[in-house]
Design a protein around this motif. Structure first.
Motif, short mmCIF file in Angstrom:
data_model
loop_
_atom_site.label_atom_id
_atom_site.label_comp_id
_atom_site.label_asym_id
_atom_site.label_seq_id
_atom_site.Cartn_x
_atom_site.Cartn_y
_atom_site.Cartn_z
N TYR A 30 24.97 -91.99 -47.86
CA TYR A 30 25.30 -93.33 -48.36
C TYR A 30 26.63 -93.37 -49.11
CZ TYR A 30 20.52 -93.89 -46.96
OH TYR A 30 19.37 -93.91 -46.21
N ALA A 64 34.08 -94.19 -43.71
CA ALA A 64 34.61 -95.25 -42.84
C ALA A 64 33.90 -96.57 -43.14
CB ALA A 64 34.43 -94.86 -41.38
N LEU A 65 32.62 -96.48 -43.46
CA LEU A 65 31.87 -97.65 -43.93
C LEU A 65 31.73 -97.56 -45.45
CD1 LEU A 65 28.94 -97.67 -41.30
CD2 LEU A 65 30.89 -99.25 -41.34
N THR A 107 27.83 -101.33 -47.48
CA THR A 107 27.31 -101.50 -46.11
C THR A 107 26.24 -100.46 -45.82
OG1 THR A 107 29.39 -102.44 -45.34
CG2 THR A 107 27.96 -101.48 -43.66
N LYS A 108 26.48 -99.22 -46.25
CA LYS A 108 25.50 -98.16 -45.98
C LYS A 108 24.17 -98.40 -46.70
CE LYS A 108 28.64 -94.44 -44.68
NZ LYS A 108 29.18 -93.11 -45.05
N LEU A 149 22.98 -101.35 -47.37
CA LEU A 149 22.31 -102.40 -46.60
C LEU A 149 21.66 -101.80 -45.36
CD1 LEU A 149 24.96 -105.27 -46.93
CD2 LEU A 149 22.60 -105.36 -47.77
N LEU A 150 22.34 -100.83 -44.72
CA LEU A 150 21.74 -100.14 -43.57
C LEU A 150 20.46 -99.42 -44.00
CD1 LEU A 150 24.92 -98.50 -41.92
CD2 LEU A 150 23.73 -100.55 -41.14
#
Lengths: 126, 126, 126, 126, 126, 126
Positions: E46, E50-51, E55-56, E58-59
């Protein structure tokens, strides 16, 4: 004030219903229209149509047992009782879930039966 | 001789049935008595009792869709057709599975509908 | 005419798209309005809102990998590529799915990478 | 009388065992013979045969962790301890479950370890 | 001394964090180096790359909801709040999880929203 | 050149192994170091330690069957055969998986048995 979340298993069906209503109201108040529409589809899926509500509630019960969700099982047990599912029908549906889903469903079946007893207890005492 | 395993999706219902019978026979010939008994319980779970075979096959279909098993879906589609499940009943059951299990079930619903079409095709041409 | 169902893994993205469209059209033509509404909610869930379509497609990709649905993975790989997800972003999202979902997701990650290569192949040759 | 269901996590192994026995007795008393037979198959699956009971209990533990069922994990932890599974063996089995099933199994591994500690505590104080 | 295990749903976020730390420490102290490495990979998945971490997380949240793990959902709700996920973003991510995973995720979404409220309550009172 | 993806079920064990190696090499070449480390942990989880490799491969097989992943089942069948798992041991492990995971695992058990036959065929003809 001490914050305390609800337990995964609510003490009584009354607690379950109150919690479910309270949280659903909060989710629907969030303003996310698509979640609202999903909740609406969820309710309508069990309405009488080509298949009766009773059959659909049994479908919901078996789906909930094989996917092993206690709250969903509780909900469909209540609804099955309201639709007049008799005890042997209830156990035959649970047996389909048990055979399809395996012994991993047994703890959920125990809790389903406990909720069924609670429904019967409520009927007798109300 | 070149060994080739069967694909996960059998080309025709005929292929599916042959493969299912062939492999079940091999498994039952293994001498493991408990697996034999499980297979027996599996067959008996859908026999008519307090609930009709038709209702039980619908329970099996919905359980198979939410657990996302193509072979199990194929089997219960065949059996639902044999039990006289009409098209609107079939789609209402699939809708319960879709709502409970979410969009992740859609590829399996597509294949269920393709199998249903194949059953209808076989009925017309036989 | 010999009936042949589609394989679970379509040979090409073109085949996947054609099959998906053909079967979705049949399902929507069934007259079950609630399934239609669900399909509509499914499409709309990935539209740009507070979160971008790109982020939502990554959410859809990771959800599909951990739930291990090849067709859903294929669909979200195509959409991620259309939304401009770069290769390192793609692999970081797959890594989240791998860590959350475990080694059981690896076969699906292999097929996701194969589909990603196909998308890149199509871009170069079109 | 106020009805209170049991929580999903029983306070002690003693509570777990009592609840399990009480509810299993009720389910078996329901008169559904097929459920009885399934329960019988479930018990017999872990009996010593070509594989030892110890190996089979480890198989049951890992299956329960990757399918993420706390009650099933509790049951197999108790049985593994009875079969003499040593601590490093226990952790290696949990590691296989963790790698196969991913980080989503970690909360269940925490509770498995807590139950293991309780088993050791009971052994020392009994 | 009466032994009591922790409930699956911890009363407060504080309880959840303490339990998580205590049990993770015990697991890491077991001497199984591979579990240690997995826990390390879990943390690093997490981290911003690159992200973004946001965002991670939320993933991670969506993966946890569709796989229906309350503790994992609690953890990612806390982390999403720390990463500045706003309420409409949170609900859009939950909607993706709801559509992909179906109504079976709703009890987990209710508890996710309850945890989100607790985070907001803590922010206001601290 | 016509692009064709591999089918979910590879025709032969040789095809499976080639595909697995080819795609793993591509994934590892992506430069995502964490995925590399996960793959390394995956390999090491089955190495002999407090538990033998044979026992660990049986754990991997049962976990793969209950989680219903054909590629993972294929891999662990190959490895079990290499570790000397005898046919009655194999069926007892499959029976544990069948009882825990239910009839939904049967299609995967059929394919596991087909792969086992292929392993025996290869041994005889090589």
């Amino acid at each position: 004030m001490v914050w305390r979340v609800s337990q995964a298993m609510h003490d009584t069906l009354e607690d379950f219903k109150k919690y479910r209503e309270k949280m659903n109201a909060k989710i629907l108040a969030s303003g996310n229209q698509q979640i609202q529409r999903f909740f609406n589809l969820d309710t309508r899926a069990y309405e009488s149509g080509a298949l009766s509500s009773k059959t659909k509630e049994l479908l919901g019960l078996v789906a909930s047992v094989v996917l092993r969700c206690d709250d969903c099982v509780t909900y469909h047990v209540i609804r099955c009782v309201e639709e007049g599912v008799a005890s042997p029908e209830f156990y035959e549906a649970l047996n389909v879930a048990l055979v399809v889903g395996g012994s991993i469903t047994i703890p959920h079946i125990r809790r389903a039966v406990e909720r069924l007893e609670e429904c019967e207890h409520l009927r007798k005492t109300s």
